[in-house]
Design an enzyme around this catalytic site. Structure first.
Site, PDB file in Angstrom:
ATOM      1  N   ASN A 286       0.827  -1.137  -0.010  1.00 42.83           N
ATOM      2  CA  ASN A 286      -0.026  -0.109  -0.055  1.00 42.83           C
ATOM      3  C   ASN A 286       1.061   1.164  -0.002  1.00 42.83           C
ATOM      4  O   ASN A 286       1.381   1.643   1.045  1.00 42.83           O
ATOM      5  CB  ASN A 286      -0.741  -0.111   1.247  1.00 42.83           C
ATOM      6  CG  ASN A 286      -1.991  -1.196   1.006  1.00 42.83           C
ATOM      7  OD1 ASN A 286      -2.990  -1.018   0.374  1.00 42.83           O
ATOM      8  ND2 ASN A 286      -1.754  -2.341   1.842  1.00 42.83           N
ATOM      9  N   GLU A 287       1.143   1.741  -1.346  1.00 47.09           N
ATOM     10  CA  GLU A 287       2.146   2.860  -1.316  1.00 47.09           C
ATOM     11  C   GLU A 287       1.368   4.079  -1.004  1.00 47.09           C
ATOM     12  O   GLU A 287       0.183   4.262  -0.680  1.00 47.09           O
ATOM     13  CB  GLU A 287       2.703   2.997  -2.810  1.00 47.09           C
ATOM     14  CG  GLU A 287       3.549   1.536  -3.299  1.00 47.09           C
ATOM     15  CD  GLU A 287       4.917   1.500  -2.777  1.00 47.09           C
ATOM     16  OE1 GLU A 287       5.147   2.385  -1.974  1.00 47.09           O
ATOM     17  OE2 GLU A 287       5.596   0.867  -3.524  1.00 47.09           O
ATOM     18  N   PRO A 288       2.077   5.194  -1.073  1.00 49.44           N
ATOM     19  CA  PRO A 288       1.714   6.594  -0.732  1.00 49.44           C
ATOM     20  C   PRO A 288       0.406   7.049  -1.785  1.00 49.44           C
ATOM     21  O   PRO A 288       0.677   6.502  -2.578  1.00 49.44           O
ATOM     22  CB  PRO A 288       2.934   7.674  -0.798  1.00 49.44           C
ATOM     23  CG  PRO A 288       3.990   6.803  -0.571  1.00 49.44           C
ATOM     24  CD  PRO A 288       3.647   5.323  -0.893  1.00 49.44           C
TER      25      PRO A 288
ATOM     26  N   THR B 255      10.392   2.097  -3.772  1.00 49.31           N
ATOM     27  CA  THR B 255      10.167   0.678  -3.451  1.00 49.31           C
ATOM     28  C   THR B 255      10.765  -0.247  -4.556  1.00 49.31           C
ATOM     29  O   THR B 255      11.531  -1.266  -3.937  1.00 49.31           O
ATOM     30  CB  THR B 255       8.621   0.312  -3.249  1.00 49.31           C
ATOM     31  OG1 THR B 255       8.189   0.953  -2.462  1.00 49.31           O
ATOM     32  CG2 THR B 255       8.390  -0.989  -3.106  1.00 49.31           C
TER      33      THR B 255
END
Length: 639
Positions: free
Chosen positions: A162-164, A181
């Site tokens: 769950n990235e920014p 990442t």
């Protein structure tokens, strides 16, 4: 500590944090909690439903669970697992797949029913992904949710993938990976260009449904993002901050990961302190930098308004404190890194005697010496010390395949120009070209390719050391065995590396040892190399008289620099010396332009080096000290 004092000390922290002295103890505690859940569910004939994470962080938890199974009979027959995520696309039998990871570290060693194992399917066709994600959520719900969800945290603040920008109610879905990442994963894939751009991940909302959420983080590399997650405002820019909304979350950290939390980094803001000399120095420099004022211009009001009233009362008046700290910082500056002959050395970083010292610079990779302390390296040689350099690893991993072909082509052309037979070279060249055409990401090079890559780095290192003023007999190539061993196994012995280092040190009998203390190296080589040196010196100190008078200095600069309050020797460089250092770095031509593994800093190494030493010089200037072009910083390690 009373509950009231603890609440005051942790008042900046917005969720529960438990800190262990090291990651081994922390991992065992987490594994014990999982084991207790499994055993409790066995007593009631129920299943334990676990949400599992991958990456380096949980490996020791899985090792302890395997030990509990093999040595204490812990059964996993009643366990159901759901993994957080998987790269997409990704075949399950690929070395980098999380299926392979989980089998290697856990599932192949316990008695879990493989039908109870669930991992996102990275091999699906794109049109089937959405339905799979919905079914994954439904399966978790069918088991009445997760009992425990293990999490790591990425440097972007991602949990799972769950990235920014992720929403707090997001479910299992296909996501695009952040560039940082992918950079962090580049070593596993043999380069960032080989890292998938997407992944399937449980959502933040999925994670929130777990009855217990445990986020683990180890070492100082994670300290800055942990501070944001624990103390920062809730924001989609740092998805881990959403965990502040959960009543069921706990962060489990080692001391390194917790080091930037307010209660450890600036403890005077939350509690009364024991003001030893080092803490006073750190606090005063912090205050000056926070207010952007020279040390000698700090006032009592400045102290009182920034949590340092206790210091002013106990150690004041504050101007005396300011003068003391100013003098201590000033005394770190020296143009004589080997000690100034015939000088009063009581307030100097290095001893005056002997006037001509034997010094050895250990360089983990073949260019860390000139990148991180090239100016000091040259200065030591210029001032007549007997300087040695030891390149601890071959550095063969960080050479482009194209360079290998170019060097072999040069060798063939030269041999032909001398009328010599090139049959053997031609056969080797053809084999290499054929290998490179089919080479898979992260595939280990054949021995001849490793040798040539190592020779490329060796030739560049010799050129750099010669430029610094060293004769060839003082240039040492250790090629420590661990470096190539770790490419095929994470469980290796370092004994022969230690013995080899002891032999070199015993032959030189140095008064000074310079070693890389840049443990933020994302590939871990610097820390391994330092541990080898430290063990060698500790053993020698017990048996060899010279070792008792040997000083160990740490340098940084390849990845980040020491904080000002940590610096014990600051070597200023003139503009001309900065230029000479740059020319030494340029000798490492295979690392110019774009290195194979740049980390998350895409700049060339010489640019990084000049920026960091320039920043250190500016920091000294802003504190009210002399204004230099650049400063290389060192910290003494007492062994």
């Amino acid at each position: 500590m009373s509950r009231l004092n603890l609440l005051e000390e942790t008042r900046y922290e917005k969720l529960p944090v438990t800190i262990f002295s090291n990651q081994v103890a922390a991992s065992k505690a987490v594994a014990r909690r999982i084991a207790d859940l499994i055993l409790a569910r066995q007593q009631t004939g129920e299943q334990a439903v676990l949400g599992l994470a991958t990456g380096v962080t949980p490996i020791q938890v899985y090792q302890e669970l395997v030990r509990l199974h093999l040595e204490e009979g812990l059964s996993f027959k009643n366990v159901v697992t759901f993994n957080l995520d998987e790269y997409y696309p990704m075949q399950p039998d690929a070395e980098q797949s999380y299926v392979s990871f989980m089998n290697k570290h856990l599932f192949d060693h316990i008695d879990i029913d493989k039908a109870n194992v669930h991992i996102p399917d990275g091999a699906l066709s794109r049109e089937k992904v959405e339905a799979f994600c919905l079914a994954y959520e439904q399966k978790i719900s069918a088991y009445k949710g997760l009992d425990i969800q293990l999490l790591g945290i990425g440097r972007t603040g991602h949990i799972g993938f769950n990235e920014p920008g992720s929403a707090p109610n997001s479910g299992t879905r296909l996501v695009t990976l952040n560039d940082l990442t992918r950079s962090d994963a580049s070593r596993d894939f043999g380069g960032k260009e080989n890292v998938p751009t997407k992944a399937i991940t449980m959502g933040v909302g999925t994670i929130f449904k777990a009855r217990e959420i445990i986020l683990m983080a180890w070492n100082a590399k994670k300290a800055s993002i942990i501070k944001k997650a624990v103390e920062g405002e809730i924001s989609a820019d740092v998805p881990a901050t959403f965990l502040q909304l959960s009543d069921n979350v706990e962060f489990i950290l080692d001391t390194g990961a917790a080091s930037e939390l307010t209660r450890f980094d600036t403890p005077w803001l939350v509690k009364d302190c024991i003001w030893d000399a080092q803490l006073v120095k750190k606090a005063v420099i912090w205050l000056a930098q926070t207010l952007k004022k020279p040390i000698l211009k700090l006032t009592e009001e400045d102290y009182n308004n920034h949590g340092m009233a206790q210091l002013a009362t106990e150690k004041g008046p504050v101007y005396n404190i300011n003068i003391d700290i100013f003098n201590k910082v000033q005394h770190t500056i020296t143009g004589w890194p080997g000690g100034k002959p015939d000088a009063d050395d009581r307030q100097r970083p290095e001893r005056a005697q002997p006037a001509k010292k034997r010094s050895i610079v250990f360089s983990p990779h073949p260019d860390d010496d000139v990148i991180s302390m090239g100016g000091t390296f040259i200065r030591l040689a210029d001032q007549g010390h007997e300087v040695h350099v030891a390149y601890q690893t071959s550095g063969n991993t960080a050479v482009w395949d194209d360079d290998v072909l170019r060097y072999v082509e040069f060798s063939m052309d030269f041999e032909q120009s001398q009328g010599r037979d090139t049959t053997v070279l031609k056969a080797l060249y053809d084999d290499m070209r054929a290998f490179f055409k089919t080479k898979q990401p992260n595939q280990t090079d054949p021995k001849p390719v490793q040798t040539i890559k190592g020779l490329i780095r060796k030739g560049e290192a010799i050129a750099g050391a010669r430029f610094a003023g060293l004769p060839d007999e003082r240039i040492h190539f250790q090629a420590l065995p661990f470096y190539d061993r770790l490419k095929t196994s994470k469980q290796v012995s370092f004994e022969d590396d230690i013995v080899q280092t002891m032999d070199l040190l015993r032959a030189i009998k140095p008064h000074q040892v310079f070693a890389a203390g840049d443990f933020a190296d994302p590939h871990g080589t610097h820390k391994v190399c330092f541990d080898i040196i430290l063990e060698a010196l500790n053993r020698l100190k017990a048996t060899d008289e010279w070792a008792k008078d040997c000083w160990l200095w740490l340098y940084r600069g390849a990845w980040h620099e020491f904080e000002i309050h940590e610096i014990e020797m600051a070597v200023p460089l003139s503009p001309e010396e900065v230029k000479r250092k740059r020319e030494a770095i340029f000798k490492h031509q295979s690392q110019k332009d774009v290195p194979v593994f740049p980390g998350d800093d895409a700049r060339e190494f010489w640019v990084r080096a000049e920026h960091r030493t320039g920043e250190t010089a500016r920091a000294y200037d802003e504190l009210g000290l002399a204004n230099y072009e650049a400063i290389e910083a060192f910290k003494r390690w007492i062994f």
